[in-house]
Write an enzyme that holds these catalytic residues in place. Structure first.
Site, PDB file in Angstrom:
ATOM      1  N   TYR A 135       0.810  -1.218   0.000  1.00  0.00           N
ATOM      2  CA  TYR A 135       0.000   0.000   0.000  1.00  0.00           C
ATOM      3  C   TYR A 135       0.844   1.269   0.000  1.00  0.00           C
ATOM      4  CZ  TYR A 135      -4.467  -2.385   0.770  1.00  0.00           C
ATOM      5  OH  TYR A 135      -5.598  -3.149   0.629  1.00  0.00           O
ATOM      6  N   ASP A 244      -5.659  -7.059   4.474  1.00  0.00           N
ATOM      7  CA  ASP A 244      -6.843  -6.638   3.711  1.00  0.00           C
ATOM      8  C   ASP A 244      -7.634  -7.862   3.256  1.00  0.00           C
ATOM      9  OD1 ASP A 244      -8.560  -4.886   2.222  1.00  0.00           O
ATOM     10  OD2 ASP A 244      -7.549  -5.605   0.427  1.00  0.00           O
TER      11      ASP A 244
END
Ligand code: IPM
Ligand code: MN
Length: 349
Positions: A135, A244
């Site tokens: 990310y 995630d």
């Protein structure tokens, strides 16, 4: 007196947040503390109206609150990625909310797709690193749009980032005081640099917690075990991308997005609490969306503020509403409207 920044967001976000605030205000009154809320209308509409996702100074303004309460971000007329990156990820990064805490807990009365498993089997917490990994936005293109195109996206894992995440997981496990086990979820057999660091730090830090068992599972295997033996887990710690993915799996085994909540934590700064689900735009304004995830997020917010009695009250009220009332967590099939579910939770506080 606590000051809470509220970002209701898009679609059904505002309806969910409305019920969360109803519960927060009711429990505050019972417990004798006050909440001052300031609402920020960031989201798809704001972006379409102003051309900017967040105005200058917004992040610094949010920094001054005791907590942030977020509804949902995502608008059908805004290209996917703009709002997610410009609001959600930007706040996580700039506010250094380095932990994404996602409890996976099946409440009595809630249906799980796992055959033969009940509330006593599904009760663990995922500690997801929230500011690094894939990310971090490190990478780029070479020869974009040509047949020789190369796209690179690098996972960033810093000693500091990994260590503070793992330390948080052990501290949280100790406080939780249940199975006293932290499982590192990685991929040491393939990602031999990133998860070598994670594994070394896991054992180094873990050695400081002799009361806590250390366990390891590859991310692919953990997806199997979460389905087959969810009762094995207490605290799972993992990187941003794996976190995630496995927390969507976690959400579905606890009943779905109608109940799954999370906290983006900066233990030394300002933290942000949200229902994990999206903005469900097709149900906007119909008063049919399930607000329990937003109410659970409000409970996590209270816990984080140190209002543990209030948090426990919210949690137990949600449990009773699930056990005694709600037919299904799905929007429109709860047997109650959005606002009635909020009222029910308030009635059990
Ligand atoms: C989540 C979401 C976000 C993420 C998206 C919306 C950027 O899926 O909170 O899990 O990937 O972290
Ligand atoms: Mn996700």
């Amino acid at each position: 007196m606590y000051r809470i920044a509220v970002i209701p967001g898009d679609g059904t976000g505002p309806e969910q947040v409305r019920e969360g605030l109803k519960v927060l205000k009711a429990v505050a009154q019972k417990q004798g503390f006050e909440l001052e809320t300031v609402t920020f209308d960031y989201g798809g509409e704001y972006y379409l109206r102003t051309g900017e996702v967040l105005p200058a100074g917004a992040v610094d303004e949010l920094r001054r609150f005791d907590a942030i309460y977020l509804g949902a971000i995502g608008h059908p007329e805004v290209r996917p990625g703009i709002l997610e990156q410009g609001i959600l990820l930007r706040l996580r990064f700039e506010l250094d909310q380095y932990i994404n805490l996602r409890p996976v807990r099946l409440y009595p009365g809630v249906e799980t797709p796992l055959a033969g498993k009940g509330p006593e089997d599904v009760d663990f917490v995922v500690v997801r690193e929230n500011t690094e990994g894939l990310y971090a936005g490190s990478g780029g293109f070479l020869k974009r749009g040509t047949p020789d195109e190369v796209a690179i996206q690098t996972s960033i894992n810093t000693r500091k980032g990994v260590e503070r995440c793992i330390r948080f997981a052990f501290e949280y496990c100790r406080r939780r005081n249940q199975r006293k086990k932290v499982t590192l979820c990685g991929k040491t057999n393939v990602l031999t640099y990133a998860f070598d660091l994670w594994e070394r730090v896991f054992h180094e830090v873990g050695a400081e917690y002799p009361d806590i068992e250390r366990d390891y599972a590859h991310v692919d295997a953990i997806c199997m075990w979460m389905v087959k033996n969810p009762e094995w887990f207490d605290v799972i710690v993992t990187d941003n991308m794996f976190g995630d993915i496995i927390t969507d799996l976690g959400a579905i085994i606890q009943g779905g997005m109608g109940i799954a909540a999370g906290g983006n934590l900066n233990p030394e700064g300002v933290s942000m609490f949200e229902p994990i689900g999206g903005s469900a735009p097709k149900y906007t304004g119909q008063n049919v969306i399930n607000p329990l995830a937003a109410i659970c997020a409000a409970g996590m917010l209270l816990e984080h503020l140190g209002e543990t009695a209030a948090a426990a009250q919210v949690e137990s009220a949600v449990q009773k509403v699930c056990a005694k009332h709600i037919k299904s967590l799905a929007a429109g099939r709860m047997g109650y409207s959005t606002s009635e579910v909020g009222d029910l939770v308030v009635s059990y506080l």
